[in-house]
Design a protein around this motif. Structure first.
Motif, PDB file in Angstrom:
ATOM      1  N   GLY A 115       0.816  -1.205   0.000  1.00  0.00           N
ATOM      2  CA  GLY A 115       0.000   0.000   0.000  1.00  0.00           C
ATOM      3  C   GLY A 115       0.853   1.260   0.000  1.00  0.00           C
ATOM      4  O   GLY A 115       2.080   1.217   0.040  1.00  0.00           O
ATOM      5  N   GLU A 116       0.188   2.397  -0.033  1.00  0.00           N
ATOM      6  CA  GLU A 116       0.895   3.673  -0.077  1.00  0.00           C
ATOM      7  C   GLU A 116       1.574   3.959   1.256  1.00  0.00           C
ATOM      8  O   GLU A 116       1.143   3.477   2.304  1.00  0.00           O
ATOM      9  N   LEU A 117       2.642   4.746   1.196  1.00  0.00           N
ATOM     10  CA  LEU A 117       3.410   5.085   2.396  1.00  0.00           C
ATOM     11  C   LEU A 117       3.627   6.593   2.414  1.00  0.00           C
ATOM     12  O   LEU A 117       4.159   7.164   1.453  1.00  0.00           O
ATOM     13  N   SER A 118       3.224   7.233   3.506  1.00  0.00           N
ATOM     14  CA  SER A 118       3.336   8.693   3.599  1.00  0.00           C
ATOM     15  C   SER A 118       4.328   9.141   4.654  1.00  0.00           C
ATOM     16  O   SER A 118       4.539  10.344   4.828  1.00  0.00           O
ATOM     17  N   ASN A 119       4.936   8.189   5.368  1.00  0.00           N
ATOM     18  CA  ASN A 119       5.862   8.569   6.433  1.00  0.00           C
ATOM     19  C   ASN A 119       7.121   7.700   6.363  1.00  0.00           C
ATOM     20  O   ASN A 119       7.140   6.664   5.691  1.00  0.00           O
TER      21      ASN A 119
END
Length: 365
Positions: A115-119
């Protein structure tokens, strides 16, 4: 859906780079420490391979035929090995940015897997390597002789690399006037696609996994088979009142506990899924319909099931065997003498069991 990354909060985190020896790294991970790799990416991959070799040397070699006890010891070793190797970490930023020399672009592969990773986060290098490998296979696809295009498999969906059983599906004689078939546990959709390619006009393919449903839908679209196949996210059978002339299932083959979501395609604790399938299948079968069950005898060879288990289980649930088609494995593990299960794999037989209800066993919905 992608599998979110597990949070990693090491008690002891040692930064290491290109000057760290494999022996020192192996000592630290065995002491419970996690290692944060900051060196050249490809040197990190080489270190991971060196740690794997050192871990494998610790496994006691099995002499003679493997049995259930030895198999469970091997499974425990594999779990412990994965835990050790997952202690070699890298730090990635948002969108899986990786600031290491010669680092590949991780974003596409890791977003598909996790999935997406923002950190910023820590992730085992071994998991990154697995995601990159799966992404490459997804893009390349698996060649299936019975189909005009490869089957493409998402991360977390079991890949149809065991082509010998697919040949059984392709060549076995279909029941007379087959108008509707079910593919139970469709995974990548390969069995449903082969049945559609053979001319079965209506197929319902089921799976509990959302990833599998998405993966199969992509493959059916690529093969232009959407007109013949309907996908249903369901536990085993589609909702009533659907009935089929042919019900095909390639269930997990090994009655043991899976240790990851993808292993659920291989391991079925206590034969639970197999028992449920056989106990319910006659309720979904048209008169004169057939059940095709694809099973390996590997579990019997390593003494996890008694001999002749499938005929016994079929009879228990009101079914009888009318034909059995066998094939030998052709995959790489069956020829790898270093594989702990080699002795059993060399004698393994995969069978397509054709079953029909015993007299009076078909239930009306």
């Amino acid at each position: 859906m992608p599998t979110p990354l597990p949070p990693i909060t090491p008690k002891h985190l040692y930064p290491i780079a290109d000057d760290c020896t494999a022996d020192k790294a192996y000592q630290w991970i065995n002491q419970g420490a996690h290692l944060l790799w900051s060196g050249d990416y490809h040197n990190g991959i080489q270190l991971l391979s060196a740690l794997k070799r050192r871990t494998d040397k610790k496994r006691k070699q099995q002499s003679g035929p493997i049995n259930a006890e030895a198999f469970h010891r091997y499974r425990m070793f594999q779990s412990q090995k994965a835990s050790l190797l997952n202690r070699l970490l890298i730090k990635v930023g948002p969108e899986y940015a990786l600031d290491l020399k010669r680092a590949p672009d991780l974003r596409g592969a890791c977003e598909a897997a996790f999935g997406e990773l923002s950190n910023e986060t820590l992730i085992p290098l071994r998991m990154v390597q697995g995601a990159l490998s799966a992404y490459a296979w997804q893009n390349k696809g698996v060649h299936i002789p019975a189909l005009p295009e490869p089957i493409h498999v998402r991360y977390g969906v079991f890949s149809p690399v065991r082509g010998e059983y697919l040949n059984l599906i392709q060549t076995a004689k279909l029941p007379a006037n087959t108008q509707c078939a079910f593919d139970i546990g469709t995974g990548s959709g390969v069995i449903a696609a082969i049945l559609a390619q053979r001319g079965v006009p209506e197929i319902i393919a089921t799976d509990t996994s959302e990833d599998a449903i998405l993966c199969a839908a992509e493959n059916f679209a690529r093969l232009k088979l959407q007109h013949a196949i309907r996908l249903v996210q369901a536990d085993l059978f589609p909702p009533q009142p659907a009935l089929a002339d042919l019900i095909v299932c390639n269930p997990p083959w090994i009655p043991a506990r899976p240790t990851s979501p993808i292993e659920a395609a291989v391991y079925d604790p206590g034969n639970e899924m197999l028992e449920r399938f056989l106990s319910q299948v006659t309720q979904h079968l048209n008169p004169n319909g057939q059940v095709w069950l694809v099973m390996s005898n590997l579990a019997e060879l390593i003494q996890l099931r008694p001999p002749n288990f499938i005929p016994y289980l079929a009879e228990k649930h009101g079914l009888r065997v009318i034909e059995r088609l066998d094939t030998k494995p052709g995959h790489a593990k069956s020829k790898n003498t270093n594989d702990p299960l080699y002795e059993a794999r060399a004698r393994e037989v995969t069978s397509l069991w054709k079953l029909i209800p015993s007299a009076g066993a078909t239930a009306k919905l």
